[in-house]
Design an enzyme around this catalytic site. Structure first.
Site, PDB file in Angstrom:
ATOM      1  N   VAL A  16       0.838  -1.200   0.000  1.00 14.05           N
ATOM      2  CA  VAL A  16       0.000   0.000   0.000  1.00 14.05           C
ATOM      3  C   VAL A  16       0.874   1.252   0.000  1.00 14.05           C
ATOM      4  O   VAL A  16       0.637   2.207  -0.742  1.00 14.05           O
ATOM      5  CB  VAL A  16      -0.932   0.006   1.231  1.00 14.05           C
ATOM      6  CG1 VAL A  16      -1.725   1.299   1.282  1.00 14.05           C
ATOM      7  CG2 VAL A  16      -1.872  -1.185   1.192  1.00 14.05           C
ATOM      8  N   ASP A 220     -10.755 -10.985  10.493  1.00 15.54           N
ATOM      9  CA  ASP A 220     -10.659  -9.791   9.651  1.00 15.54           C
ATOM     10  C   ASP A 220     -12.046  -9.159   9.466  1.00 15.54           C
ATOM     11  O   ASP A 220     -12.212  -7.938   9.606  1.00 15.54           O
ATOM     12  CB  ASP A 220     -10.039 -10.189   8.295  1.00 15.54           C
ATOM     13  CG  ASP A 220     -10.071  -9.057   7.291  1.00 15.54           C
ATOM     14  OD1 ASP A 220      -9.330  -8.080   7.493  1.00 15.54           O
ATOM     15  OD2 ASP A 220     -10.850  -9.127   6.320  1.00 15.54           O
ATOM     16  N   LYS A 224     -13.585  -5.475  11.030  1.00 14.88           N
ATOM     17  CA  LYS A 224     -14.269  -4.465  10.218  1.00 14.88           C
ATOM     18  C   LYS A 224     -15.659  -4.170  10.777  1.00 14.88           C
ATOM     19  O   LYS A 224     -16.101  -3.024  10.786  1.00 14.88           O
ATOM     20  CB  LYS A 224     -14.336  -4.932   8.763  1.00 14.88           C
ATOM     21  CG  LYS A 224     -12.943  -4.914   8.109  1.00 14.88           C
ATOM     22  CD  LYS A 224     -12.907  -5.658   6.799  1.00 14.88           C
ATOM     23  CE  LYS A 224     -11.522  -5.596   6.175  1.00 14.88           C
ATOM     24  NZ  LYS A 224     -11.356  -6.531   5.050  1.00 14.88           N
ATOM     25  N   GLY A 342      -6.415  -4.697  -2.510  1.00 17.50           N
ATOM     26  CA  GLY A 342      -5.503  -4.355  -3.603  1.00 17.50           C
ATOM     27  C   GLY A 342      -4.750  -3.088  -3.227  1.00 17.50           C
ATOM     28  O   GLY A 342      -5.310  -2.190  -2.609  1.00 17.50           O
TER      29      GLY A 342
END
Ligand SMILES: NC(=O)c1ccc[n+]([C@@H]2O[C@H](COP(=O)([O-])OP(=O)(O)OC[C@H]3O[C@@H](n4cnc5c(N)ncnc54)[C@H](OP(=O)(O)O)[C@@H]3O)[C@@H](O)[C@H]2O)c1
Ligand SMILES: *[C@@H]1O[C@H](CO)[C@@H](O)[C@H](O)[C@H]1NC(C)=O
Ligand SMILES: *[C@@H]1O[C@H](CO)[C@@H](O)[C@H](O)[C@H]1NC(C)=O
Length: 362
Positions: A16, A220, A224, A342
């Site tokens: 990132v 995960d 969130k 991504g």
């Protein structure tokens, strides 16, 4: 003319971080706003900065021999910068996350895709948001759904006085890929394959963590959900405050390595196959879903049977999909959908936060 923003980046060499640096020159700022200046870069064992706060070049990080600053020393260094200062945390490091209150109290704004700070036990969340001031801001859009506008949308709903009743969706690109492949809503000619084969393919393609159990344990998604629940106003203590369905067969919890886990996973294919068959009988498909029931103060994470025609069933690839049910939107939810992982799209969320901070501080 306003002062340029000083930018410090922790974790500059990650996926990132690199995408962020590559895209940084392309950000569009309001007229006559100076470009941000990079003054500090770090990776786990290297740092690059100048004592006089003059700009640094990312290319010089590799050869830098600057002494390593501790996090408190970094906060001290940045706090006396002559310009408004923004720290970008591109790591997934818990100790960096725990230092956010210190940075904020040192008049430094924080932008991060790191979920750790916002999904840790509630006292850290409270310490962070009580340290926010007009010049020490926090933005974390990419901590849920990468670059998708999820946190900003939720905050806008809450701040304009709408009542969010329920948030649900597919919050993990990995889980999305696994179930869209294993139990597609429309049958294709070729059989999708057994659960363990699909997990194996996803691992080989780099869609899972190096040990797929780190995805299959549901943590995960749970993290969130904690972040969204808190943004919606719920006081969720931690990820242990609600049920999380793990997809790791209990016999394989203790497998000593990812290899051993993958080797033994085929012995447990029947279990997932039976969920799939059961769903099919009801005209549904199985999906891994996160739910925040704001009205009833409940969070849950796990397998759900969803209608074949529903938006969740129709997801493709590794897309995320988040439905916001609110008073204002009535029975049809506000839906956000698209790539939820991504490097480029995650860095986009961070850059969008940066532009907002520059607009507010500039
Ligand atoms: N990639 C995605 O699709 C995505 C989506 C949403 C959110 N995120 C979040 O974005 C963050 C970054 O992800 P990533 O994929 O870029 O991770 P990554 O490739 O593993 O990069 C992590 C970076 O942090 C550095 N680092 C680790 N610990 C550090 C420390 N204590 N001090 C200074 N630097 C440290 C690493 O440096 P070294 O190389 O020197 O170890 C590396 O530059 C994570 O919190 C992740 O959860 C990622
Ligand atoms: C992550 O770290 C890199 C560090 O080089 C930085 O350029 C980037 O902006 C940070 N944020 C994101 C979302 O990548
Ligand atoms: C905090 O930073 C702002 C710039 O963003 C500056 O104008 C202000 O004087 C600083 N406040 C303190 C207490 O240092």
């Amino acid at each position: 003319m306003s002062k340029p923003i000083s930018l410090a980046i922790i974790g500059a060499t990650g996926g990132v971080g690199s995408a962020f640096l590559a895209a940084l020159p392309s950000i569009v700022l309001p007229p006559s706003t100076p470009r941000p200046q990079l003054i500090f870069l770090s990776r786990s064992k290297k740092q690059l900065y100048n004592k006089d706060y003059s700009p640094v070049s990312p290319e010089d990080l590799a050869s830098s021999s600057s002494p390593l600053l501790s996090l408190p020393d970094l906060a001290k260094y940045l706090s006396t910068s002559p310009n408004p200062t923004v720290l970008v945390d591109n790591t997934s490091d818990q100790s960096v996350a725990e230092a956010y209150p210190l940075f904020l109290k040192s008049n430094i704004s924080i932008i991060t895709p790191n979920k750790k700070a916002f999904s840790s036990p509630l006292p850290l969340w409270n310490a962070i948001f009580s340290a926010v001031t007009r010049t020490a801001l926090v933005y974390h859009e990419s901590s849920v759904g990468a670059g998708l506008p999820i946190i900003s949308t939720l905050n806008d709903l809450v701040r304009t006085g709408d009542q969010v009743t329920r948030i649900e969706g597919v919050f993990s690109g990995t889980m999305s890929f696994l179930f869209n492949t294993f139990a597609p809503a429309s049958e294709s000619a070729s059989s999708p394959g057994k659960w363990s084969e699909i997990v194996g393919k996803a691992k080989a393609a780099g869609y899972t963590e190096p040990d797929p159990r780190d995805d299959l344990n549901g943590m995960d998604v749970a993290r969130k959900c904690v972040i969204l629940a808190r943004c919606a106003g719920l006081k969720v203590e931690s990820t242990s405050s609600f049920p999380i369905q793990s997809l790791i067969p209990s016999a394989l919890e203790s497998a000593s390595s990812a290899d051993e886990f993958m080797q033994k996973l085929p012995n447990h294919d029947d279990e997932m196959e039976s969920y799939k068959t059961e769903a099919k009988k009801q005209g549904k498909v199985v999906r891994y879903v996160g739910k925040v029931d704001v009205e009833n103060n409940k969070v849950s994470v796990g397998l759900e049977m969803v209608d074949q025609g529903s938006p969740i069933a129709g997801l493709k690839g590794s897309d995320n999909l988040i439905c916001f049910y609110t008073k204002r939107y009535g029975s049809n939810p506000l839906v956000v959908q698209g790539a939820g992982a991504g490097n480029e799209v995650t860095a986009m969320g961070v850059l969008a936060d940066l532009v907002k901070v520059i607009e507010r501080l500039g």
